[in-house]
Design a protein around this motif. Structure first.
Motif, PDB file in Angstrom:
ATOM      1  N   SER A  55      -4.827  -0.858  11.131  1.00  0.00           N
ATOM      2  CA  SER A  55      -4.839  -1.600   9.869  1.00  0.00           C
ATOM      3  C   SER A  55      -3.554  -2.424   9.736  1.00  0.00           C
ATOM      4  O   SER A  55      -2.528  -2.098  10.345  1.00  0.00           O
ATOM      5  CB  SER A  55      -4.956  -0.635   8.690  1.00  0.00           C
ATOM      6  OG  SER A  55      -3.793   0.170   8.594  1.00  0.00           O
ATOM      7  N   PRO A  56      -3.595  -3.514   8.965  1.00  0.00           N
ATOM      8  CA  PRO A  56      -2.401  -4.349   8.804  1.00  0.00           C
ATOM      9  C   PRO A  56      -1.177  -3.566   8.329  1.00  0.00           C
ATOM     10  O   PRO A  56      -0.068  -3.801   8.794  1.00  0.00           O
ATOM     11  CB  PRO A  56      -2.837  -5.378   7.770  1.00  0.00           C
ATOM     12  CG  PRO A  56      -4.319  -5.479   7.939  1.00  0.00           C
ATOM     13  CD  PRO A  56      -4.767  -4.083   8.270  1.00  0.00           C
ATOM     14  N   LEU A  57      -1.396  -2.624   7.388  1.00  0.00           N
ATOM     15  CA  LEU A  57      -0.257  -1.856   6.878  1.00  0.00           C
ATOM     16  C   LEU A  57       0.340  -0.987   7.973  1.00  0.00           C
ATOM     17  O   LEU A  57       1.563  -0.905   8.120  1.00  0.00           O
ATOM     18  CB  LEU A  57      -0.702  -0.987   5.698  1.00  0.00           C
ATOM     19  CG  LEU A  57       0.392  -0.121   5.067  1.00  0.00           C
ATOM     20  CD1 LEU A  57       1.547  -0.982   4.585  1.00  0.00           C
ATOM     21  CD2 LEU A  57      -0.177   0.723   3.939  1.00  0.00           C
ATOM     22  N   ARG A  58      -0.508  -0.340   8.765  1.00  0.00           N
ATOM     23  CA  ARG A  58       0.010   0.503   9.841  1.00  0.00           C
ATOM     24  C   ARG A  58       0.711  -0.338  10.907  1.00  0.00           C
ATOM     25  O   ARG A  58       1.735   0.069  11.462  1.00  0.00           O
ATOM     26  CB  ARG A  58      -1.123   1.333  10.454  1.00  0.00           C
ATOM     27  CG  ARG A  58      -0.638   2.420  11.388  1.00  0.00           C
ATOM     28  CD  ARG A  58      -1.707   3.411  11.723  1.00  0.00           C
ATOM     29  NE  ARG A  58      -2.031   4.297  10.628  1.00  0.00           N
ATOM     30  CZ  ARG A  58      -1.323   5.365  10.299  1.00  0.00           C
ATOM     31  NH1 ARG A  58      -0.220   5.670  10.981  1.00  0.00           N
ATOM     32  NH2 ARG A  58      -1.682   6.137   9.301  1.00  0.00           N
ATOM     33  N   GLN A  59       0.178  -1.528  11.176  1.00  0.00           N
ATOM     34  CA  GLN A  59       0.839  -2.412  12.139  1.00  0.00           C
ATOM     35  C   GLN A  59       2.213  -2.831  11.627  1.00  0.00           C
ATOM     36  O   GLN A  59       3.173  -2.933  12.390  1.00  0.00           O
ATOM     37  CB  GLN A  59      -0.022  -3.651  12.380  1.00  0.00           C
ATOM     38  CG  GLN A  59      -1.307  -3.376  13.151  1.00  0.00           C
ATOM     39  CD  GLN A  59      -2.093  -4.652  13.405  1.00  0.00           C
ATOM     40  OE1 GLN A  59      -1.518  -5.673  13.772  1.00  0.00           O
ATOM     41  NE2 GLN A  59      -3.394  -4.595  13.215  1.00  0.00           N
ATOM     42  N   LEU A  60       2.280  -3.084  10.318  1.00  0.00           N
ATOM     43  CA  LEU A  60       3.549  -3.494   9.726  1.00  0.00           C
ATOM     44  C   LEU A  60       4.592  -2.384   9.841  1.00  0.00           C
ATOM     45  O   LEU A  60       5.750  -2.636  10.173  1.00  0.00           O
ATOM     46  CB  LEU A  60       3.334  -3.869   8.254  1.00  0.00           C
ATOM     47  CG  LEU A  60       4.585  -4.214   7.439  1.00  0.00           C
ATOM     48  CD1 LEU A  60       5.289  -5.431   8.027  1.00  0.00           C
ATOM     49  CD2 LEU A  60       4.223  -4.454   5.988  1.00  0.00           C
ATOM     50  N   VAL A  61       4.162  -1.147   9.572  1.00  0.00           N
ATOM     51  CA  VAL A  61       5.087  -0.021   9.592  1.00  0.00           C
ATOM     52  C   VAL A  61       5.437   0.399  11.019  1.00  0.00           C
ATOM     53  O   VAL A  61       6.602   0.536  11.374  1.00  0.00           O
ATOM     54  CB  VAL A  61       4.494   1.176   8.814  1.00  0.00           C
ATOM     55  CG1 VAL A  61       5.360   2.419   9.002  1.00  0.00           C
ATOM     56  CG2 VAL A  61       4.378   0.831   7.337  1.00  0.00           C
ATOM     57  N   LEU A 175      -0.180 -11.127   2.729  1.00  0.00           N
ATOM     58  CA  LEU A 175      -1.389 -10.376   3.013  1.00  0.00           C
ATOM     59  C   LEU A 175      -1.739  -9.557   1.782  1.00  0.00           C
ATOM     60  O   LEU A 175      -0.920  -8.773   1.287  1.00  0.00           O
ATOM     61  CB  LEU A 175      -1.169  -9.458   4.211  1.00  0.00           C
ATOM     62  CG  LEU A 175      -2.354  -8.569   4.615  1.00  0.00           C
ATOM     63  CD1 LEU A 175      -3.519  -9.419   5.087  1.00  0.00           C
ATOM     64  CD2 LEU A 175      -1.934  -7.587   5.697  1.00  0.00           C
ATOM     65  N   LEU A 176      -2.952  -9.742   1.260  1.00  0.00           N
ATOM     66  CA  LEU A 176      -3.376  -9.030   0.062  1.00  0.00           C
ATOM     67  C   LEU A 176      -4.027  -7.703   0.450  1.00  0.00           C
ATOM     68  O   LEU A 176      -4.996  -7.672   1.210  1.00  0.00           O
ATOM     69  CB  LEU A 176      -4.372  -9.888  -0.731  1.00  0.00           C
ATOM     70  CG  LEU A 176      -4.990  -9.239  -1.976  1.00  0.00           C
ATOM     71  CD1 LEU A 176      -3.900  -8.891  -2.993  1.00  0.00           C
ATOM     72  CD2 LEU A 176      -6.030 -10.168  -2.598  1.00  0.00           C
ATOM     73  N   LEU A 177      -3.506  -6.614  -0.081  1.00  0.00           N
ATOM     74  CA  LEU A 177      -4.060  -5.284   0.154  1.00  0.00           C
ATOM     75  C   LEU A 177      -4.511  -4.704  -1.183  1.00  0.00           C
ATOM     76  O   LEU A 177      -3.728  -4.627  -2.127  1.00  0.00           O
ATOM     77  CB  LEU A 177      -3.024  -4.351   0.788  1.00  0.00           C
ATOM     78  CG  LEU A 177      -2.482  -4.761   2.163  1.00  0.00           C
ATOM     79  CD1 LEU A 177      -1.500  -3.710   2.665  1.00  0.00           C
ATOM     80  CD2 LEU A 177      -3.614  -4.953   3.164  1.00  0.00           C
ATOM     81  N   ARG A 178      -5.772  -4.302  -1.238  1.00  0.00           N
ATOM     82  CA  ARG A 178      -6.339  -3.741  -2.466  1.00  0.00           C
ATOM     83  C   ARG A 178      -6.263  -2.217  -2.420  1.00  0.00           C
ATOM     84  O   ARG A 178      -6.786  -1.592  -1.501  1.00  0.00           O
ATOM     85  CB  ARG A 178      -7.799  -4.194  -2.612  1.00  0.00           C
ATOM     86  CG  ARG A 178      -8.510  -3.598  -3.830  1.00  0.00           C
ATOM     87  CD  ARG A 178      -8.027  -4.242  -5.108  1.00  0.00           C
ATOM     88  NE  ARG A 178      -8.666  -3.643  -6.266  1.00  0.00           N
ATOM     89  CZ  ARG A 178      -9.815  -4.072  -6.797  1.00  0.00           C
ATOM     90  NH1 ARG A 178     -10.452  -5.098  -6.238  1.00  0.00           N
ATOM     91  NH2 ARG A 178     -10.320  -3.500  -7.861  1.00  0.00           N
ATOM     92  N   LEU A 179      -5.607  -1.628  -3.410  1.00  0.00           N
ATOM     93  CA  LEU A 179      -5.500  -0.175  -3.506  1.00  0.00           C
ATOM     94  C   LEU A 179      -6.576   0.329  -4.462  1.00  0.00           C
ATOM     95  O   LEU A 179      -6.782  -0.231  -5.536  1.00  0.00           O
ATOM     96  CB  LEU A 179      -4.125   0.256  -4.017  1.00  0.00           C
ATOM     97  CG  LEU A 179      -2.993   0.289  -2.981  1.00  0.00           C
ATOM     98  CD1 LEU A 179      -2.568  -1.127  -2.591  1.00  0.00           C
ATOM     99  CD2 LEU A 179      -1.794   1.052  -3.524  1.00  0.00           C
ATOM    100  N   GLU A 180      -7.268   1.376  -4.047  1.00  0.00           N
ATOM    101  CA  GLU A 180      -8.338   1.943  -4.858  1.00  0.00           C
ATOM    102  C   GLU A 180      -7.785   3.049  -5.759  1.00  0.00           C
ATOM    103  O   GLU A 180      -6.766   3.677  -5.457  1.00  0.00           O
ATOM    104  CB  GLU A 180      -9.429   2.519  -3.957  1.00  0.00           C
ATOM    105  CG  GLU A 180     -10.041   1.521  -2.985  1.00  0.00           C
ATOM    106  CD  GLU A 180     -10.811   0.418  -3.683  1.00  0.00           C
ATOM    107  OE1 GLU A 180     -11.217   0.630  -4.858  1.00  0.00           O
ATOM    108  OE2 GLU A 180     -11.019  -0.645  -3.066  1.00  0.00           O
ATOM    109  N   SER A 181      -8.467   3.276  -6.874  1.00  0.00           N
ATOM    110  CA  SER A 181      -8.091   4.373  -7.758  1.00  0.00           C
ATOM    111  C   SER A 181      -8.196   5.694  -6.999  1.00  0.00           C
ATOM    112  O   SER A 181      -9.101   5.889  -6.188  1.00  0.00           O
ATOM    113  CB  SER A 181      -9.007   4.414  -8.983  1.00  0.00           C
ATOM    114  OG  SER A 181      -8.840   3.262  -9.780  1.00  0.00           O
TER     115      SER A 181
END
Length: 456
Positions: A55-61, A175-181
């Motif tokens: 995922s983009p977030l994991r790639q970023l980290v 990069l837009l990341l949508r967080l779910e409730s």
């Protein structure tokens, strides 16, 4: 609040608190929500879609890339935490700008400092902007140079739709990341960990299941709020010399009335059911009573608003065409202003829907149509209604004989629309209640014209 804008600068080993400042999360006096803040993506609760491999977030980290993010989601879902994780796991310097109090000057100062630090030492900076939707266009414009030149890794958080609250140049460069409730299970897991983890209560107290469920409901999907309630309940238990957090202690600590709501696991659903049935039954007073019980017990106002939107179509429909508009407006208002002010909006919508004329004709219509489809009544689309825009379509007879409705008298043409198998189906049967009475008169005339039965 201080008059001076707040600008926080902390190395990656230090994490931001929920209150808008950065503080050392390791000391015992730090708030429980700060001490329990996840340190890695693996510790992050929920948001599986963001933590998935590749995922983009994991790639970023894990790939240590320089990429700006816009995090969009409800409060307490991990936006600040994600920014902190990016800083800690990539070794970047962490700077937080408060969108509530910082101006263009402070934004530019943060970016200039980050640029100088990058040039002098090669150390990169994570610039975290919470509630970025509160920034004016000028303030958001001030972020662009840092983002475009990658002087900073911008992590901007918002609870509002970025398409409407963030300027296009910044949106296109991030990069837009949508967080779910978070689910109730997610919140329960957060609480269980906080009770046993050495950073939290370290097993000092026992959290009864009933008390845990009470806190989960009050939290409304907000992990930070759940930990705040837990910390207050733990303090209350200690003050009584108890080693157990029971539901009475949890209620008192959360400063809620001792409303017997969801105590046995069923009353939550009983009250919601009674609320909906009271609105459906047009008893505004009873509906307000159950609404008040939900509000006092800490029910998530978004849940109530969603139920009202469903009811507007299910039980009112075209008997009052404004009902759905009212319910949707109420849901949007709840999202924008939050509690306690949103209780007025919920009461407004509840009364409006309760006193509105009722019809379930829309509900009956779609359920009957779905029933026929599931029963296999799926005929061929009449040839004259088929798509005739592609090459060769006319050779197949597609569109041949189609009558353009606007050319017909009254804008209604006599022709077949439904497949043969459901040609005589009459799914929508309007009532004579409210505005649907006029709809019924028109629909009956229109249906006779369409089906060539004007003589009847």
């Amino acid at each position: 609040m201080d008059d001076e804008p707040q600008l926080f600068d902390t190395p990656g080993s230090r994490a931001p608190t929920s209150g808008g400042s950065l503080t050392d999360a390791s000391h015992a006096s730090a708030p429980l929500a700060v001490r329990m803040r996840p340190r890695t993506l693996e510790e992050l609760v929920g948001q599986e879609q963001l933590r998935a491999p590749g995922s983009p977030l994991r790639q970023l980290v894990e790939g240590d890339q320089s990429l700006s993010l816009l995090l969009w989601g409800p409060p307490g879902t991990g936006k600040t935490t994600i920014a902190s994780i990016i800083s800690q796991q990539t070794g970047r310097r962490f700077v937080e700008v408060s969108a509530v109090s910082a101006g263009v000057k402070e934004v530019r100062a943060a970016i200039d400092t980050a640029r100088r630090q990058l040039v002098a030492t090669g150390e990169e900076t994570v610039l975290f902007v919470d509630e970025v939707h509160r920034f004016s266009k000028a303030q958001q414009d001030a972020l662009l140079p840092g983002v475009e030149n990658r002087w900073v890794t911008l992590v901007a958080a918002t609870t509002e739709n970025p398409s409407f609250s963030v300027i296009s140049p910044l949106l296109s460069r991030s990069l837009l990341l949508r967080l779910e409730s978070l689910t109730d299970a997610d919140i329960a897991a957060v609480l269980e960990l906080a009770v046993t983890d050495e950073r939290g209560l370290d097993g000092e107290l026992v959290l009864e299941e009933e008390a845990r469920d009470h806190i989960v409901r009050l939290a409304g999907g907000d992990a930070r709020r759940s930990l705040t309630y837990l910390e207050a309940a733990a303090g209350a238990a200690r003050s009584k010399g108890s080693t157990t957090i029971d539901v009475e202690t949890a209620e008192t600590a959360a400063d809620q009335a001792a409303v017997r709501y969801d105590r046995d696991g069923d009353q939550h659903y009983d009250v919601v059911s009674a609320f909906i049935k009271s609105v459906r039954g047009s008893d505004a007073d009873a509906a307000l009573h159950y609404l008040a019980r939900m509000i006092v017990a800490g029910e998530d106002p978004r849940f109530i608003a969603r139920r009202l939107m469903i009811l507007a179509s299910e039980d009112i429909g075209l008997a009052d065409p404004t009902a759905l508009t009212t319910a949707v407006a109420a849901a949007q208002t709840v999202q924008l202003i939050g509690m306690p002010e949103a209780q007025l909006t919920l009461a407004h919508a509840t009364i409006a829907l309760a006193v509105a004329p009722k019809s379930n004709a829309v509900t009956t219509a779609i359920f009957e149509a779905i029933g026929d489809v599931r029963a296999g009544k799926i005929g061929q689309v009449p040839p004259h209604l088929r798509d005739a825009h592609y090459s060769g379509a006319k050779d197949l007879g597609h569109g041949k004989g189609y009558l353009y409705s606007h050319d017909a008298p009254f804008g209604v043409a006599e022709q077949q629309y439904a497949p043969d198998v459901v040609l005589d189906a009459a799914y929508y049967r309007p009532t004579e209640l409210g505005a649907e009475a006029a709809v019924r008169q028109r629909w009956e005339r229109v249906r006779r014209i369409i089906r060539g039965r004007t003589s009847k």
